[in-house]
Write a protein that holds these residues in place. Structure first.
Motif, PDB file in Angstrom:
ATOM      1  N   ALA A   1       0.825  -1.214   0.000  1.00 16.23           N
ATOM      2  CA  ALA A   1       0.000   0.000   0.000  1.00 16.23           C
ATOM      3  C   ALA A   1       0.857   1.262   0.000  1.00 16.23           C
ATOM      4  N   LYS A   2       1.985   1.229   0.710  1.00 16.44           N
ATOM      5  CA  LYS A   2       2.854   2.405   0.804  1.00 16.44           C
ATOM      6  C   LYS A   2       3.981   2.388  -0.214  1.00 16.44           C
ATOM      7  N   GLU A   3       3.979   1.382  -1.107  1.00 19.71           N
ATOM      8  CA  GLU A   3       4.998   1.261  -2.155  1.00 19.71           C
ATOM      9  C   GLU A   3       6.397   1.395  -1.565  1.00 19.71           C
ATOM     10  N   ALA A   4       6.750   0.405  -0.739  1.00 19.65           N
ATOM     11  CA  ALA A   4       8.025   0.453  -0.024  1.00 19.65           C
ATOM     12  C   ALA A   4       9.233   0.314  -0.939  1.00 19.65           C
ATOM     13  N   SER A   5       9.016   0.017  -2.222  1.00 24.57           N
ATOM     14  CA  SER A   5      10.138  -0.064  -3.162  1.00 24.57           C
ATOM     15  C   SER A   5      10.224   1.159  -4.066  1.00 24.57           C
ATOM     16  N   ALA A   6       9.349   2.148  -3.864  1.00 19.81           N
ATOM     17  CA  ALA A   6       9.354   3.345  -4.703  1.00 19.81           C
ATOM     18  C   ALA A   6      10.439   4.310  -4.233  1.00 19.81           C
ATOM     19  N   SER A   7      10.629   5.392  -4.983  1.00 14.69           N
ATOM     20  CA  SER A   7      11.683   6.365  -4.659  1.00 14.69           C
ATOM     21  C   SER A   7      11.135   7.787  -4.705  1.00 14.69           C
ATOM     22  N   ASP A   8      11.466   8.561  -3.676  1.00 13.47           N
ATOM     23  CA  ASP A   8      11.196   9.998  -3.657  1.00 13.47           C
ATOM     24  C   ASP A   8      12.255  10.630  -2.752  1.00 13.47           C
ATOM     25  N   TRP A   9      13.448  10.809  -3.317  1.00 10.69           N
ATOM     26  CA  TRP A   9      14.587  11.239  -2.526  1.00 10.69           C
ATOM     27  C   TRP A   9      14.396  12.627  -1.929  1.00 10.69           C
TER      28      TRP A   9
END
Length: 613
Positions: free
Chosen positions: A263-271
């Motif tokens: 749900a929280k997209e733990a593999s996504a990126s937003d540095w």
């Protein structure tokens, strides 16, 4: 400030064991140092216990753990809703520990979560201080350093409780550090496999703690240099429970990670957002001047260890142990920055900060370290004085002070009971009234929110397995107030397999990017022909609901629903297990028309071939 070197004891005669006790004169000189070192552990630990007790509370996210605990004890399994296998608990070990404690005591699990969190975190800090004292005990007199940060930063106190797995995480970190320092001298340890077993529990405390597990196991290997058989035994000890649970998770839930990670997209990126999250943690507590000071102390300790013990096995061991938490803390902090932080102020960065503090909680006394400690003590006095305004604002641009908000909303400085939340949370009175009305209705009822966050009721499809379905915006307190046989449809996807697998199409409030719109909820639960007024209130056009209903019955989305709702036969377990990788990766468009085109007309239409092969 360095204490005099301790004279070595004379060698024992052949055949006679050397005494471990120092000569009487030396013991007399060491007695004040030992008392001081004991105080270095006892006084900060007692202070942290008091600070944590004064800020004891349980948050809404902490309440999310409690509904699965109640379901387990009711015989319904580790689920949020009866009949749907969804893992809403990020901290697996914490969920089962609460279930065990509730089963043994019969006490309110919220109260137990607060009490266990306080005790475990206090014990974890004590283990951490003991371990650091052991690491530096060859350096003579020790001085407090990094422990000042624990005493000056309020989020450390707040998350000693909160009902979340933070207290267990602090305990596991402190215990693991204590076990690692016991093997620092480079000789084979009798408890190597026991230590490896504890290290291996990290992913079950929180999945992101797997990086700490890897770093601590690597340091243990470097210290012990075991044989192949010994290494195999250590790896088997570390991996037995996590791997067994992973097989259970894949077969039971059909995915490889807890649902909140999807749900929280733990593999996504937003540095950039993650960097802002760190700034919003370090800035209000004046931590920026402390970071270089503690970094310099850590570098000094590394240099000292290499210089004094270069080329010796104990030196390599000490250096490996010293570097392990630093490497783990940097990796964990980097991960938190990469995923964009969290909506809870400071919460996600605290484990990394604790790891980075471990080697410098206390430091050997020298002129340089003494000067640094004096500066840190001055900083501590300023940080806890009225000179620094208390950080109790409701929100910042990127995070939310959850404790401040909850205390204000509940009008209770220490909310520690489920009943406190259910009785006092402002949004619940209307929900309880609607729930009572739904239970008296002649047929199954869906409770949903309109755009103004007002709750409404609409008839539900007659073949639904639940009498009441209620949309939960505050999942924890809604789950606490709703009966176990009611279905709580999580709007944010933490306990909803459908909502969690929505495609991430925008960045917004951390952890709250995926919102399950009413057209998906109506498509799944509402009557075949919902009243037009209810569609208007829900903001769901009839054609949109029809598209969503078609998408729910097609391809991989239909298979996803079967993986969590079909009876758990041996065949279903195997299909869940073998399709868990693809199912974990699966996402579908949040707009029903786009989802229908992709799922019903695309390559996986009809059979869900992407998940069933």
């Amino acid at each position: 400030m360095r204490t005099p070197a301790t004279p070595e004891a004379a060698p024992s005669p052949p055949g006679q064991r050397a005494s471990s006790a120092p000569p009487p004169a030396v013991a007399e000189r060491l007695r004040p140092v030992r008392w001081w070192h004991a105080a270095l552990v006892a006084v900060p630990t007692a202070a942290l216990f008091v600070l944590g007790y004064r800020r004891r509370w349980i948050c809404d996210d902490g309440l999310i753990y409690l509904r699965p605990v109640r379901q387990i004890l009711a015989g319904n399994g580790p689920v949020f809703n009866v009949g749907e296998r969804a893992e809403s608990a990020t901290g697996t070990l914490w969920q089962w520990l609460l279930a065990l404690a509730t089963w043994v005591t019969g006490e309110d699990p919220a109260f137990l979560a607060v009490g266990l969190g306080l005790l475990l975190s206090t014990a974890g800090f004590a283990f951490a201080l003991l371990a650091t004292c052991r690491l530096h005990r060859g350096g003579g007199l020790l001085l407090p350093a990094g422990v000042f940060v624990l005493l000056a930063v309020p989020p450390f106190w707040s998350y000693m409780t909160s009902g979340l797995e933070s207290g267990l995480g602090a305990f596991w970190t402190g215990l693991s550090w204590w076990l690692l320092t016991r093997t620092r001298r480079g000789r084979e340890a009798r408890g190597a496999c026991a230590a490896a077993f504890v290290f291996g529990l990290g992913p079950l405390v929180r999945p992101d703690l797997a990086v700490v597990t890897a770093c601590f196991l690597a340091a243990q290997w470097w210290v012990l240099r075991p044989s192949r058989r010994g290494m195999a035994a250590m790896l088997a000890s570390a991996g037995a429970v996590p791997l067994a649970y992973e097989v259970f998770r894949a077969g039971y839930y059909g995915i490889l990670v807890p649902l909140p990670a999807i749900a929280k997209e733990a593999s996504a990126s937003d540095w950039s957002r993650g960097a802002g999250y760190v700034q919003e943690t370090l800035g209000p507590y004046w931590l920026w001047p402390v970071v270089p000071a503690l970094g310099a102390l850590a570098a000094l300790l590394v240099r000292r260890t290499r210089r004094e013990q270069r080329g010796r096995v104990p030196g390599r061991a000490s250096l490996a142990v010293l570097l392990a938490p630093l490497a783990a803390g940097l990796l964990l902090a980097g991960y938190v920055v990469r995923v964009g932080g969290d909506y809870m102020h400071a919460r996600m960065i605290l484990p990394a900060l604790l790891l980075l503090l471990l080697p410098v909680l206390v430091v050997p006394a020298t002129r340089v370290t003494g000067a640094a400690v004096v500066l840190l003590a001055v900083w501590l006095c300023a940080a806890v004085s009225p000179l620094r305004a208390p950080f109790d604002v409701r929100s910042t641009p990127g995070s939310f002070n959850v404790r401040s908000s909850d205390v204000d909303g509940l009008r209770d400085h220490n909310p520690v009971r489920t009943a406190t939340w259910v009785a006092n949370w402002p949004a619940l009175p209307e929900g309880r009234a609607m729930l009572a009305r739904a239970e008296r209705a002649p047929g199954p009822t869906l409770l949903y929110f309109d755009a103004g966050r007002r709750l409404h009721a609409t008839p539900m499809r007659t073949d639904a397995p639940y009498r009441v379905v209620i949309v939960g915006r505050h999942l924890g307190v809604t789950g606490a107030a709703a009966p176990l046989d009611a279905y709580v449809n999580d709007a944010w996807g933490l306990a909803s397999p459908i909502g969690a697998h929505l495609a991430l199409e925008r960045w917004s409030w951390p952890g709250h990017e995926k919102f399950l719109r009413n057209y998906w909820i109506f498509a799944e639960w509402a009557a075949e022909h919902p009243p037009q007024r209810d569609l208007l209130r829900a903001g769901a056009a009839r054609e949109t609901v029809l598209s969503a209903r078609a998408a729910l019955g097609c391809g991989d989305l239909a298979e996803l629903r079967q993986s969590v709702r079909a009876p758990l036969t041996a065949e279903r377990f195997w299909r869940n297990l073998t399709g868990s990788v693809e199912r974990t990766r699966f996402r579908f468009a949040r707009w029903p028309a786009a989802a229908q085109r992709a799922l019903c007309d695309g390559p996986s239409a009809g059979g869900g071939r992407g998940l069933t092969r």
